[in-house]
Enzyme design. Structure first.
Site, PDB file in Angstrom:
ATOM      1  N   THR A 194       0.804  -1.365   0.211  1.00  0.00           N
ATOM      2  CA  THR A 194      -0.136  -0.155  -0.079  1.00  0.00           C
ATOM      3  C   THR A 194       0.843   1.064  -0.093  1.00  0.00           C
ATOM      4  O   THR A 194       1.264   2.329   0.740  1.00  0.00           O
ATOM      5  CB  THR A 194      -1.336   0.047   0.791  1.00  0.00           C
ATOM      6  OG1 THR A 194      -0.220  -0.271   2.413  1.00  0.00           O
ATOM      7  CG2 THR A 194      -2.016  -0.582   0.424  1.00  0.00           C
ATOM      8  N   GLU A 280       1.332   8.869   8.770  1.00  0.00           N
ATOM      9  CA  GLU A 280       0.771  10.108   9.006  1.00  0.00           C
ATOM     10  C   GLU A 280       0.471  10.844  11.188  1.00  0.00           C
ATOM     11  O   GLU A 280      -0.384  10.067  11.082  1.00  0.00           O
ATOM     12  CB  GLU A 280      -0.759  10.293   8.578  1.00  0.00           C
ATOM     13  CG  GLU A 280      -0.847  10.203   7.150  1.00  0.00           C
ATOM     14  CD  GLU A 280      -1.697   9.966   5.515  1.00  0.00           C
ATOM     15  OE1 GLU A 280      -1.386  10.872   4.893  1.00  0.00           O
ATOM     16  OE2 GLU A 280      -2.414   9.859   6.736  1.00  0.00           O
TER      17      GLU A 280
END
Length: 407
Positions: A194, A280
């Site tokens: 991913t 993140e």
């Protein structure tokens, strides 16, 4: 990760252009406000190539075009990547834009069109501003835009840092180099790979064997990371091997096949961990090691279950030694196990022994959970299966970043 110097050498400032015959670069073409947003990699000669792609049913247009390029003869000579816009869910226009991007890029650098790969990353559902992109592609030959560091920067989205590596190893008395670059920070979850990752090597290896090695290694590296449980539409890993090291062609029968395999695995694991580390809003890299499962596949499922748990991730962010969340994630993995044999460690601190609480020093456990790298050990006591997965903590910052991603 410890570098095994007896096997290979990690190059200081090594990058995707460290292998013989490779060049990379990046520039700003206006897809982002100021940051570099268009990158490319070029090989002096066509390279054997292999790729793995997202399992998301909504595959973006660039993936379709790249897979079409690969289908002709499993070779690539160059790849181009834009950030800011994913060119996903954009219909026939988006597909045509990806084809046009490939065609102009191939013509600009002087390679056959089917030897060029295309990748995009960014916001889903927006069309590429082709006028800006075409102007950028036309500038690629200019020397001022050459540099692997520029490529590493141009492919980033919400990443906080560039991700690159290169190693050297010896095959048949020749120095072989493997380099790579990756981007990934959000929409990261084990289901192929991913993120975007590109790997180059000057080793001589047939595409079929390169593909087999990549698929096997992906399951132990890129497929073992998670940030937020979301699998993107644009994810791919590409490996290019141009053979310019002039070693004898590598096959599983080659005496040094395992040496090359371990080198490629090291590069992939390094990039995978850098993506997890740069999740993140993340403040910690989390590693989950599972052993004693009935099979490696079972250990893999359990490691993924723990590292993907939002409750485990938030507990680590708060440095809370709440081992009950770990046990819960082990239990709902769906894998057969005997709860009365399971032990759990937070770093070196034993917190669960054979299914029941073990007395431990909360302060010692908390200190480990405050470290930049947190390791959780799950020992099942059933069989010989083992696996390792990587992820990160889940912070308030993650919500802030994704609440305003398009703005």
């Amino acid at each position: 990760m410890e570098v095994q110097l007896e096997q290979f050498k990690q190059l200081q400032n090594g990058n995707i252009a460290s292998a013989k015959g490779f060049q990379a670069g990046g520039l700003h073409c206006g897809l982002r406000k100021k940051k570099l947003d268009l990158g490319w990699v070029y090989s002096e000669i066509p390279a054997e190539a292999a790729g793995v792609y997202t399992m998301n049913a909504f595959q973006a247009a660039p993936l379709k075009v790249t897979q079409e390029s690969m289908a002709k003869e499993n070779k690539l000579q160059a790849l181009i990547v834009n950030s800011a816009i994913a060119n996903a869910c954009t219909g026939e226009q988006g597909l045509q834009d990806a084809y046009d991007m490939r065609q102009q890029f191939a013509e600009t650098i002087g390679v056959e069109e089917h030897l060029a790969a295309v990748a995009s990353t960014g916001v889903i559902g927006e069309l590429l501003p082709m006028d800006k992109l075409q102007k950028g592609i036309s500038q690629i030959p200019e020397d001022q835009f050459v540099g692997a560091n520029k490529f590493e920067t141009a492919i980033l989205t919400t990443d906080t840092k560039e991700k690159g590596i290169a190693i050297e190893l010896e095959i048949d008395g020749q120095t072989v180099t493997i380099g790579g670059a990756a981007k990934g920070s959000g929409m990261i979850h084990p289901n192929m790979a991913t993120m975007l990752s590109f790997i180059t090597t000057d080793a001589s290896i047939p595409a079929s064997h390169l593909s087999d090695a990549l698929k096997s290694i992906t399951n132990k590296s890129f497929n073992m990371i998670t940030v937020d449980g979301d699998t993107s539409t644009n994810d791919m890993v590409l490996v290019l091997a141009n053979g310019m090291a002039e070693n004898q062609a590598l096959t599983p029968e080659h005496a040094e096949w395992s040496h090359f395999y371990e080198g490629l695995k090291f590069v992939c694991e390094y990039l995978a961990k850098e993506i997890a580390r740069d999740g993140e809003g993340a403040t910690r890299l989390v590693e989950v090691q599972v052993d004693g499962a009935w099979t490696d596949q079972g250990a893999t499922a359990i490691a993924k279950s723990v590292v993907s748990s939002n409750l485990v991730k938030t507990a680590i962010h708060g440095a809370d030694a709440n081992w009950g969340r770990i046990i819960t994630a082990v239990g709902y993995s769906g894998e057969p196990l005997d709860p009365n044999k399971v032990s759990v460690y937070l770093g070196e601190t034993l917190v669960v022994e054979k299914g029941v609480p073990h007395p431990f020093d909360e302060d010692v456990a908390k200190q480990h959970l405050l470290e930049d790298e947190v390791t959780l050990f799950v020992k099942l006591g059933d069989g010989e299966g083992k696996a390792t997965a990587w992820g990160c903590d889940l912070s308030y910052e993650y919500v802030r970043i994704n609440a305003s991603y398009r703005t």
